[in-house]
Design a protein around this motif. Structure first.
Motif, PDB file in Angstrom:
ATOM      1  N   LEU A 111      42.945  33.571  47.990  1.00  0.00           N
ATOM      2  CA  LEU A 111      43.744  33.269  46.809  1.00  0.00           C
ATOM      3  C   LEU A 111      44.836  32.786  46.915  1.00  0.00           C
ATOM      4  O   LEU A 111      45.429  34.145  47.046  1.00  0.00           O
ATOM      5  N   ASN A 112      45.773  31.492  48.021  1.00  0.00           N
ATOM      6  CA  ASN A 112      46.851  31.569  47.864  1.00  0.00           C
ATOM      7  C   ASN A 112      47.544  31.442  46.525  1.00  0.00           C
ATOM      8  O   ASN A 112      47.803  29.987  45.937  1.00  0.00           O
ATOM      9  N   PHE A 113      48.883  31.526  46.116  1.00  0.00           N
ATOM     10  CA  PHE A 113      50.188  31.262  44.571  1.00  0.00           C
ATOM     11  C   PHE A 113      51.121  31.435  45.758  1.00  0.00           C
ATOM     12  O   PHE A 113      51.988  31.955  45.729  1.00  0.00           O
ATOM     13  N   GLU A 114      51.719  30.062  45.237  1.00  0.00           N
ATOM     14  CA  GLU A 114      52.643  30.181  45.482  1.00  0.00           C
ATOM     15  C   GLU A 114      53.868  30.269  43.797  1.00  0.00           C
ATOM     16  O   GLU A 114      53.779  29.574  43.053  1.00  0.00           O
ATOM     17  N   VAL A 115      54.768  31.405  43.988  1.00  0.00           N
ATOM     18  CA  VAL A 115      55.315  32.051  42.691  1.00  0.00           C
ATOM     19  C   VAL A 115      56.501  31.310  42.692  1.00  0.00           C
ATOM     20  O   VAL A 115      57.376  31.200  44.163  1.00  0.00           O
ATOM     21  N   ASP A 137      35.775  28.835  40.736  1.00  0.00           N
ATOM     22  CA  ASP A 137      36.790  29.111  40.085  1.00  0.00           C
ATOM     23  C   ASP A 137      37.673  27.838  40.515  1.00  0.00           C
ATOM     24  O   ASP A 137      37.832  27.372  41.892  1.00  0.00           O
ATOM     25  N   SER A 138      38.618  27.099  39.684  1.00  0.00           N
ATOM     26  CA  SER A 138      39.397  26.113  40.338  1.00  0.00           C
ATOM     27  C   SER A 138      40.698  26.751  40.115  1.00  0.00           C
ATOM     28  O   SER A 138      41.340  27.443  39.593  1.00  0.00           O
ATOM     29  N   PRO A 139      41.131  26.682  41.300  1.00  0.00           N
ATOM     30  CA  PRO A 139      42.868  26.637  41.615  1.00  0.00           C
ATOM     31  C   PRO A 139      43.811  25.959  40.736  1.00  0.00           C
ATOM     32  O   PRO A 139      44.981  26.998  40.310  1.00  0.00           O
ATOM     33  N   GLU A 140      43.005  25.226  40.493  1.00  0.00           N
ATOM     34  CA  GLU A 140      44.093  24.618  39.294  1.00  0.00           C
ATOM     35  C   GLU A 140      44.957  25.182  38.047  1.00  0.00           C
ATOM     36  O   GLU A 140      45.680  24.870  37.239  1.00  0.00           O
ATOM     37  N   PRO A 146      51.851  33.166  34.500  1.00  0.00           N
ATOM     38  CA  PRO A 146      52.786  34.270  35.174  1.00  0.00           C
ATOM     39  C   PRO A 146      51.901  34.690  36.226  1.00  0.00           C
ATOM     40  O   PRO A 146      50.606  34.403  36.299  1.00  0.00           O
ATOM     41  N   ALA A 147      52.979  35.191  37.085  1.00  0.00           N
ATOM     42  CA  ALA A 147      51.634  35.335  38.737  1.00  0.00           C
ATOM     43  C   ALA A 147      51.400  36.795  38.128  1.00  0.00           C
ATOM     44  O   ALA A 147      49.673  36.901  38.577  1.00  0.00           O
ATOM     45  N   ASP A 148      52.286  37.418  37.450  1.00  0.00           N
ATOM     46  CA  ASP A 148      51.350  38.793  37.792  1.00  0.00           C
ATOM     47  C   ASP A 148      49.754  39.116  36.575  1.00  0.00           C
ATOM     48  O   ASP A 148      48.712  39.354  36.537  1.00  0.00           O
ATOM     49  N   GLY A 149      49.780  37.927  35.534  1.00  0.00           N
ATOM     50  CA  GLY A 149      48.447  38.276  35.180  1.00  0.00           C
ATOM     51  C   GLY A 149      47.034  37.188  35.528  1.00  0.00           C
ATOM     52  O   GLY A 149      46.170  36.686  34.821  1.00  0.00           O
ATOM     53  N   ALA A 150      47.873  35.627  36.671  1.00  0.00           N
ATOM     54  CA  ALA A 150      47.462  35.159  37.334  1.00  0.00           C
ATOM     55  C   ALA A 150      46.271  35.717  38.152  1.00  0.00           C
ATOM     56  O   ALA A 150      45.185  35.867  38.681  1.00  0.00           O
ATOM     57  N   GLU A 151      47.700  36.779  39.153  1.00  0.00           N
ATOM     58  CA  GLU A 151      47.070  37.752  39.891  1.00  0.00           C
ATOM     59  C   GLU A 151      45.757  38.567  39.908  1.00  0.00           C
ATOM     60  O   GLU A 151      44.405  38.816  39.958  1.00  0.00           O
ATOM     61  N   ARG A 152      45.626  39.152  37.994  1.00  0.00           N
ATOM     62  CA  ARG A 152      44.661  40.200  37.573  1.00  0.00           C
ATOM     63  C   ARG A 152      43.444  39.316  36.773  1.00  0.00           C
ATOM     64  O   ARG A 152      42.593  40.006  37.767  1.00  0.00           O
ATOM     65  N   GLN A 153      43.518  37.860  36.654  1.00  0.00           N
ATOM     66  CA  GLN A 153      42.425  36.891  36.249  1.00  0.00           C
ATOM     67  C   GLN A 153      41.315  36.692  38.017  1.00  0.00           C
ATOM     68  O   GLN A 153      40.742  36.730  37.068  1.00  0.00           O
ATOM     69  N   ALA A 154      43.015  36.352  38.872  1.00  0.00           N
ATOM     70  CA  ALA A 154      41.977  36.375  40.021  1.00  0.00           C
ATOM     71  C   ALA A 154      40.624  36.905  40.614  1.00  0.00           C
ATOM     72  O   ALA A 154      39.767  36.807  40.864  1.00  0.00           O
TER      73      ALA A 154
END
Length: 71
Positions: free
Chosen positions: A56-60, A13-16, A22-30
């Motif tokens: 996987l790290n997210f800066e939000v 999976d590509s982090p880019e 949106p952070a909540d949707g990105a976390e669910r998808q990850a």
């Protein structure tokens, strides 16, 4: 002598691809794509830099993923 452990496989999976989501949707998808740990951080947060396979790290910023990286 003990064998060298094999780290768990990471999702292909590509982090880019998470930047701008949106952070909540990105976390669910990850998590759906197989990331075992998803860490959400504020911009400029002080963190340890050890690499953890499967994380996987997210800066939000303002509820949106501004930066994303493995480990």
């Amino acid at each position: 002598m003990a064998p060298i452990p094999t780290p768990p496989a990471e999702p292909q999976d590509s982090p880019e691809g998470y930047v701008g989501l949106p952070a909540d949707g990105a976390e669910r998808q990850a998590r759906e794509r197989g990331w075992s740990t998803v860490r959400t951080l504020q911009p400029g947060a002080i963190i340890t830099m050890e690499y953890l396979a499967g994380r996987l790290n997210f800066e939000v910023k303002d509820g949106v993923v501004a930066r994303c990286w493995k480990g």
